[in-house]
Design an enzyme around this catalytic site. Structure first.
Site, PDB file in Angstrom:
ATOM      1  N   SER A   8      14.158  -9.499  74.737  1.00 17.79           N
ATOM      2  CA  SER A   8      12.940 -10.414  74.998  1.00 17.79           C
ATOM      3  C   SER A   8      12.956 -10.807  73.423  1.00 17.79           C
ATOM      4  O   SER A   8      12.410 -12.198  73.333  1.00 17.79           O
ATOM      5  CB  SER A   8      11.689  -9.872  75.474  1.00 17.79           C
ATOM      6  OG  SER A   8      10.517 -10.536  75.009  1.00 17.79           O
ATOM      7  N   SER A   9      12.703  -9.841  72.588  1.00 15.25           N
ATOM      8  CA  SER A   9      12.337 -10.293  71.324  1.00 15.25           C
ATOM      9  C   SER A   9      13.566 -11.122  70.707  1.00 15.25           C
ATOM     10  O   SER A   9      13.418 -11.994  69.744  1.00 15.25           O
ATOM     11  CB  SER A   9      12.092  -8.995  70.311  1.00 15.25           C
ATOM     12  OG  SER A   9      11.019  -8.543  70.863  1.00 15.25           O
ATOM     13  N   THR A  19       6.250  -7.150  47.051  1.00 14.70           N
ATOM     14  CA  THR A  19       4.786  -7.066  47.810  1.00 14.70           C
ATOM     15  C   THR A  19       3.515  -7.276  46.636  1.00 14.70           C
ATOM     16  O   THR A  19       2.737  -7.818  47.057  1.00 14.70           O
ATOM     17  CB  THR A  19       4.709  -5.456  48.255  1.00 14.70           C
ATOM     18  OG1 THR A  19       5.859  -5.373  48.933  1.00 14.70           O
ATOM     19  CG2 THR A  19       3.561  -5.423  49.275  1.00 14.70           C
ATOM     20  N   TRP A  65       7.779   8.170  69.619  1.00 15.39           N
ATOM     21  CA  TRP A  65       8.268   6.790  69.787  1.00 15.39           C
ATOM     22  C   TRP A  65       9.659   6.889  69.157  1.00 15.39           C
ATOM     23  O   TRP A  65      10.401   5.825  69.486  1.00 15.39           O
ATOM     24  CB  TRP A  65       7.160   5.571  69.242  1.00 15.39           C
ATOM     25  CG  TRP A  65       7.230   5.283  67.859  1.00 15.39           C
ATOM     26  CD1 TRP A  65       6.814   6.202  66.735  1.00 15.39           C
ATOM     27  CD2 TRP A  65       8.173   4.327  67.104  1.00 15.39           C
ATOM     28  NE1 TRP A  65       7.138   5.681  65.485  1.00 15.39           N
ATOM     29  CE2 TRP A  65       8.073   4.455  65.868  1.00 15.39           C
ATOM     30  CE3 TRP A  65       8.724   3.357  67.577  1.00 15.39           C
ATOM     31  CZ2 TRP A  65       8.408   3.651  64.826  1.00 15.39           C
ATOM     32  CZ3 TRP A  65       9.186   2.247  66.619  1.00 15.39           C
ATOM     33  CH2 TRP A  65       9.147   2.479  65.350  1.00 15.39           C
ATOM     34  N   GLU A 122      11.478  -3.029  61.352  1.00  9.96           N
ATOM     35  CA  GLU A 122      10.818  -3.141  62.399  1.00  9.96           C
ATOM     36  C   GLU A 122       9.311  -3.178  61.738  1.00  9.96           C
ATOM     37  O   GLU A 122       8.563  -3.856  61.944  1.00  9.96           O
ATOM     38  CB  GLU A 122      10.673  -2.240  63.388  1.00  9.96           C
ATOM     39  CG  GLU A 122       9.715  -2.118  64.436  1.00  9.96           C
ATOM     40  CD  GLU A 122       9.548  -3.350  65.330  1.00  9.96           C
ATOM     41  OE1 GLU A 122      10.799  -4.005  65.585  1.00  9.96           O
ATOM     42  OE2 GLU A 122       8.541  -3.572  65.757  1.00  9.96           O
ATOM     43  N   HIS A 169       1.095   5.519  73.412  1.00 12.18           N
ATOM     44  CA  HIS A 169       0.483   4.545  72.402  1.00 12.18           C
ATOM     45  C   HIS A 169       1.118   3.634  71.565  1.00 12.18           C
ATOM     46  O   HIS A 169       0.898   2.730  71.250  1.00 12.18           O
ATOM     47  CB  HIS A 169      -0.661   5.590  72.013  1.00 12.18           C
ATOM     48  CG  HIS A 169      -1.346   5.124  70.698  1.00 12.18           C
ATOM     49  ND1 HIS A 169      -2.391   4.058  70.882  1.00 12.18           N
ATOM     50  CD2 HIS A 169      -1.124   5.134  69.324  1.00 12.18           C
ATOM     51  CE1 HIS A 169      -2.684   3.653  69.656  1.00 12.18           C
ATOM     52  NE2 HIS A 169      -1.992   4.401  68.721  1.00 12.18           N
ATOM     53  N   TYR A 192       8.718  -4.338  58.958  1.00  9.09           N
ATOM     54  CA  TYR A 192       8.517  -5.588  58.294  1.00  9.09           C
ATOM     55  C   TYR A 192       8.381  -6.793  59.304  1.00  9.09           C
ATOM     56  O   TYR A 192       7.600  -7.808  59.032  1.00  9.09           O
ATOM     57  CB  TYR A 192       9.305  -5.819  57.065  1.00  9.09           C
ATOM     58  CG  TYR A 192       9.097  -4.947  55.944  1.00  9.09           C
ATOM     59  CD1 TYR A 192       8.067  -5.313  55.212  1.00  9.09           C
ATOM     60  CD2 TYR A 192       9.838  -4.050  56.021  1.00  9.09           C
ATOM     61  CE1 TYR A 192       7.815  -4.270  54.355  1.00  9.09           C
ATOM     62  CE2 TYR A 192       9.735  -2.943  54.717  1.00  9.09           C
ATOM     63  CZ  TYR A 192       8.759  -3.265  53.876  1.00  9.09           C
ATOM     64  OH  TYR A 192       8.388  -2.331  52.958  1.00  9.09           O
ATOM     65  N   SER A 220      -1.681 -16.006  54.288  1.00 11.43           N
ATOM     66  CA  SER A 220      -1.156 -16.951  53.288  1.00 11.43           C
ATOM     67  C   SER A 220      -1.610 -18.379  53.876  1.00 11.43           C
ATOM     68  O   SER A 220      -1.693 -19.277  53.178  1.00 11.43           O
ATOM     69  CB  SER A 220       0.295 -17.171  53.278  1.00 11.43           C
ATOM     70  OG  SER A 220       0.872 -15.908  52.591  1.00 11.43           O
ATOM     71  N   HIS A 233      14.144   6.826  53.714  1.00  9.43           N
ATOM     72  CA  HIS A 233      13.101   7.563  53.195  1.00  9.43           C
ATOM     73  C   HIS A 233      12.201   8.194  54.295  1.00  9.43           C
ATOM     74  O   HIS A 233      11.196   8.740  53.812  1.00  9.43           O
ATOM     75  CB  HIS A 233      12.433   6.527  52.403  1.00  9.43           C
ATOM     76  CG  HIS A 233      11.398   5.271  53.023  1.00  9.43           C
ATOM     77  ND1 HIS A 233      11.444   4.298  52.493  1.00  9.43           N
ATOM     78  CD2 HIS A 233      11.055   5.181  54.399  1.00  9.43           C
ATOM     79  CE1 HIS A 233      10.857   3.520  53.027  1.00  9.43           C
ATOM     80  NE2 HIS A 233      10.510   3.953  54.198  1.00  9.43           N
ATOM     81  N   HIS A 234      12.703   7.776  55.399  1.00 10.72           N
ATOM     82  CA  HIS A 234      11.876   8.281  56.771  1.00 10.72           C
ATOM     83  C   HIS A 234      12.538   9.790  57.004  1.00 10.72           C
ATOM     84  O   HIS A 234      11.869  10.371  57.972  1.00 10.72           O
ATOM     85  CB  HIS A 234      12.019   7.448  57.889  1.00 10.72           C
ATOM     86  CG  HIS A 234      11.320   6.164  57.713  1.00 10.72           C
ATOM     87  ND1 HIS A 234       9.913   5.920  58.073  1.00 10.72           N
ATOM     88  CD2 HIS A 234      11.705   4.868  57.341  1.00 10.72           C
ATOM     89  CE1 HIS A 234       9.753   4.629  57.699  1.00 10.72           C
ATOM     90  NE2 HIS A 234      10.652   3.951  57.322  1.00 10.72           N
ATOM     91  N   ASP A 236       7.867 -29.244  70.957  1.00  8.57           N
ATOM     92  CA  ASP A 236       7.887 -28.082  71.831  1.00  8.57           C
ATOM     93  C   ASP A 236       8.925 -26.902  70.933  1.00  8.57           C
ATOM     94  O   ASP A 236       9.327 -27.437  70.215  1.00  8.57           O
ATOM     95  CB  ASP A 236       8.440 -28.174  73.163  1.00  8.57           C
ATOM     96  CG  ASP A 236       7.740 -27.093  74.065  1.00  8.57           C
ATOM     97  OD1 ASP A 236       7.934 -25.784  73.907  1.00  8.57           O
ATOM     98  OD2 ASP A 236       7.053 -27.268  75.152  1.00  8.57           O
ATOM     99  N   ARG A 239       1.298  16.101  62.375  1.00  9.72           N
ATOM    100  CA  ARG A 239       1.030  15.278  63.169  1.00  9.72           C
ATOM    101  C   ARG A 239       1.316  15.694  64.639  1.00  9.72           C
ATOM    102  O   ARG A 239       2.148  16.548  64.775  1.00  9.72           O
ATOM    103  CB  ARG A 239       1.291  13.757  62.904  1.00  9.72           C
ATOM    104  CG  ARG A 239       2.744  13.913  62.779  1.00  9.72           C
ATOM    105  CD  ARG A 239       3.329  12.590  61.869  1.00  9.72           C
ATOM    106  NE  ARG A 239       3.579  11.498  62.800  1.00  9.72           N
ATOM    107  CZ  ARG A 239       4.309  10.607  62.822  1.00  9.72           C
ATOM    108  NH1 ARG A 239       5.321  10.701  61.857  1.00  9.72           N
ATOM    109  NH2 ARG A 239       4.247   9.625  63.334  1.00  9.72           N
ATOM    110  N   HIS A 274      13.036   0.726  60.060  1.00  6.78           N
ATOM    111  CA  HIS A 274      12.161   0.308  58.778  1.00  6.78           C
ATOM    112  C   HIS A 274      11.986  -1.323  58.849  1.00  6.78           C
ATOM    113  O   HIS A 274      11.049  -1.673  58.441  1.00  6.78           O
ATOM    114  CB  HIS A 274      12.626   0.713  57.313  1.00  6.78           C
ATOM    115  CG  HIS A 274      11.679   0.480  56.478  1.00  6.78           C
ATOM    116  ND1 HIS A 274      10.842   1.421  56.201  1.00  6.78           N
ATOM    117  CD2 HIS A 274      11.420  -0.369  55.415  1.00  6.78           C
ATOM    118  CE1 HIS A 274       9.746   0.802  55.303  1.00  6.78           C
ATOM    119  NE2 HIS A 274      10.159  -0.228  54.745  1.00  6.78           N
ATOM    120  N   LYS A 323       3.310 -10.758  46.046  1.00  8.43           N
ATOM    121  CA  LYS A 323       2.412 -11.338  47.386  1.00  8.43           C
ATOM    122  C   LYS A 323       0.825 -11.124  47.024  1.00  8.43           C
ATOM    123  O   LYS A 323      -0.209 -11.947  47.053  1.00  8.43           O
ATOM    124  CB  LYS A 323       2.767 -11.009  48.418  1.00  8.43           C
ATOM    125  CG  LYS A 323       4.190 -11.501  49.097  1.00  8.43           C
ATOM    126  CD  LYS A 323       4.410 -11.034  50.401  1.00  8.43           C
ATOM    127  CE  LYS A 323       5.413 -11.994  50.896  1.00  8.43           C
ATOM    128  NZ  LYS A 323       4.800 -13.268  51.453  1.00  8.43           N
TER     129      LYS A 323
END
Lengths: 42, 531
Positions: B167-168, B326, B140, B253, B75, B255, B266, B300-301, B104, B448, B251, B329
């Site tokens: 790809s990315s 942040t 994951w 990722e 998932h 963002y 925006s 921090h993870h 293009d 979890r 991390h 924003k």
């Protein structure tokens, strides 16, 4: 006039390819650097 | 103005299989990405329904624990790499050339390849559901040594991740080349729409972070099959090293998923507040600051792995620092709305909800970033609630806002506003019923990634599952609205929203197959009228 437009397009195409190659190499370097660094450490 | 937009005489396009399979047209490839992302959203969503059905009551109801953990793992991988990221890339493909007046993307054939790698990568990943040993079930994050217990699915997982990364990265290179080399003459970097800016910065994040993930999973592969011991303590390696590598990617990722959402909001808030975006330059600098800081907060993870105290303090303070840009924003979005002539069509509703709910996710993130507090919350449902506020009511709400905002430009028809609003309110209520109680579950200590739980957690889990089912069913309404809009409806004008500004609104709706073949000349006067 059309020739001039073709020239500009060709130049942009070359610039695009050059930038793509540079960025691709940067990505490969990051990858290689990480694996290599840890392989040497290991 | 719309004459600077496109070449009518030239609007031929291929048809059938060739049009889609061999497409080099940014609009077609954008459409392919968006359809793929929506499909994956439902595949990943179906897995979420299995998770919530299993958690509806304590005890094992429908699936065995191994399959449950596979559902949790796949998932996440599908939603992150298959739904949110491709949806963002789809929007970038569709809108960036239109916004900067380019004919293009810079590298159209590479663009085609970037897309078509995705279905193969997900075929690899989803095929593992039918393999001996089941689909990957280690989360994951793929932490060793647990992930090394994966059966035949393991190499499929690793190669799927590699393909998704390739790809990315190709997509990111394309976006950077497009923005740097193909802007209409006269458009400086600081005159680009903020959506374009957020995608340029996201692209640099992709190029810098994805190779690190690829390096990490390559080392996992060699540990399992080629006798290395990068992460094997018995051979002199260190499993915690993988966590460092993974989160150095992981991390940024976050963002990569969130920055394009900032860009979307925006664009939309100024359009429906009928005011220019407040503090444009500060928005650009805040986005860049968030991106740079995202490379200095990864640990921090992993506060609970036993980092040195100085390390924990550094990562805690660095994490706090991200709240500053942040906050800039959020302040600017609110200041844009302040005293604006606001109307609340569906894109604006989703955008306002994004600002509020993403901020809630941000605050719970701050709580998790405080080291001693994280020792209590780590691996509980509080974390699950936090990142779903950021990613679902954050990123996905913004993507929904974008879909409603640009649907008239894509299809040439206005969507059914009444149904759009019903979709919004049902999504808003159900997603909060789904995720808000998970804060309480986490604070009470529910871990979890477990299929069964103590009876004390039953009530909140039941409420959460009801919210989950309601949210899932509500999204079928979205598909109906999109199909209905694509099939017909009230014709959209070139500028489909009264307050919308920018080059994309100068082309007719639907946007012709070819646009800006001759670049628009953007004098200062034209730019002033556009923005």
């Amino acid at each position: 006039m059309a020739e001039k437009k073709d020239n500009v397009e060709e130049q942009v195409r070359k610039k695009n390819k050059r930038l793509a190659v540079i960025l691709g190499l940067v990505a490969c370097l990051f990858y290689g650097f990480f694996v290599l660094m840890h392989a040497i450490n290991g | 103005m719309s004459t600077l937009a496109h070449d009518d005489h030239h609007d031929h396009k291929p048809t059938g299989f060739k049009r889609w399979f061999f497409s080099t047209n940014h609009k077609d490839i954008g459409t392919l990405y968006l359809i793929f992302a929506l499909t994956m959203f439902f595949v990943g969503g179906a897995m979420a329904m299995i998770i919530r059905a299993e958690l509806f009551q304590p005890g094992l109801q429908f699936v065995d624990p191994q399959f449950y953990n596979s559902m949790v793992t796949v998932h996440a991988l599908i939603m992150i790499f298959g739904a949110v990221m491709p949806a963002g890339v789809g929007l970038a493909n569709w809108m960036i050339p239109l916004m900067i007046g380019a004919p293009d993307m810079a590298l159209p054939r590479m663009n085609n390849m970037s897309f078509w790698i995705l279905p193969f990568a997900f075929a690899l990943l989803l095929s593992t559901l039918f393999m001996d040993g089941g689909a990957p079930a280690g989360g994951w994050t793929m932490y060793p040594p647990l992930v090394l217990q994966t059966g035949d699915a393991f190499p499929f997982l690793i190669f799927a991740v590699h393909f998704l990364g390739i790809s990315s990265i190709m997509g990111a290179i394309n976006i950077i080349a497009t923005v740097f080399n193909m802007r209409a003459p006269g458009m400086t970097l600081m005159q680009m729409p903020l959506f374009v800016w957020t995608w340029v910065i996201t692209s640099f994040l992709l190029i810098a972070s994805l190779p690190v993930l690829a390096g990490g999973v390559t080392m996992l592969l060699t540990d399992k099959y080629f006798g290395t011991s990068f992460f094997d303590a018995a051979g002199g390696g260190d499993p915690v090293l993988f966590q460092h590598i993974f989160w150095f990617f992981g991390h940024p990722e976050v963002y990569i998923l969130a920055l394009p959402a900032f860009g979307i909001v925006s664009q939309i808030i100024p359009a429906f507040a009928r005011k220019p975006l407040f503090g444009y330059a500060s928005m650009v600098y805040a986005t860049a600051s968030i991106a740079i800081l995202s490379f200095f907060v990864w640990a921090h993870h992993m506060f609970t792995v036993g980092l040195p105290i100085k390390g924990e303090l550094f990562f805690m303070y660095a994490t706090m620092l991200i709240a500053v840009p942040t906050g800039v924003k959020v302040f600017n979005w609110i200041a844009t709305m302040w005293k604006g002539s606001m109307t609340f069509e569906t894109p604006m509703l989703f955008s306002v909800a994004f600002v509020i709910l993403f901020t809630i996710g941000g605050f719970s993130g701050l709580m998790l970033g405080i080291t001693p507090v994280d020792f209590q919350y780590h691996d509980t449902y509080f974390v699950v609630a936090h990142f779903h506020y950021v990613l679902l009511t954050g990123a996905i709400f913004a993507l929904m806002a974008a879909a409603y905002y640009w649907l008239p430009k894509w299809t040439g028809n206005m969507y059914d506003e009444r149904l759009g609003k019903i979709h919004f309110w049902l999504s808003l209520i159900s997603s909060n019923v789904l995720f808000f109680p998970q804060h309480f579950l986490g604070l009470a200590g529910m871990p979890r990634r477990i299929p069964d739980y103590n009876i004390q957690f039953a009530d909140f889990n039941m409420i959460s599952s009801i919210g989950g089912f309601a949210y899932g069913i509500t999204q079928l309404l979205f598909v109906y609205i999109v199909i209905k809009c694509a099939m017909g409806g009230k014709k959209a004008r070139a500028r489909s929203w009264e307050g919308a500004k920018g080059l994309e609104w100068e082309v007719p709706s639907p946007a012709p197959f070819h646009t800006f073949e001759t670049p628009p000349k953007l004098t200062k006067k034209v730019l002033e009228s556009l923005y």
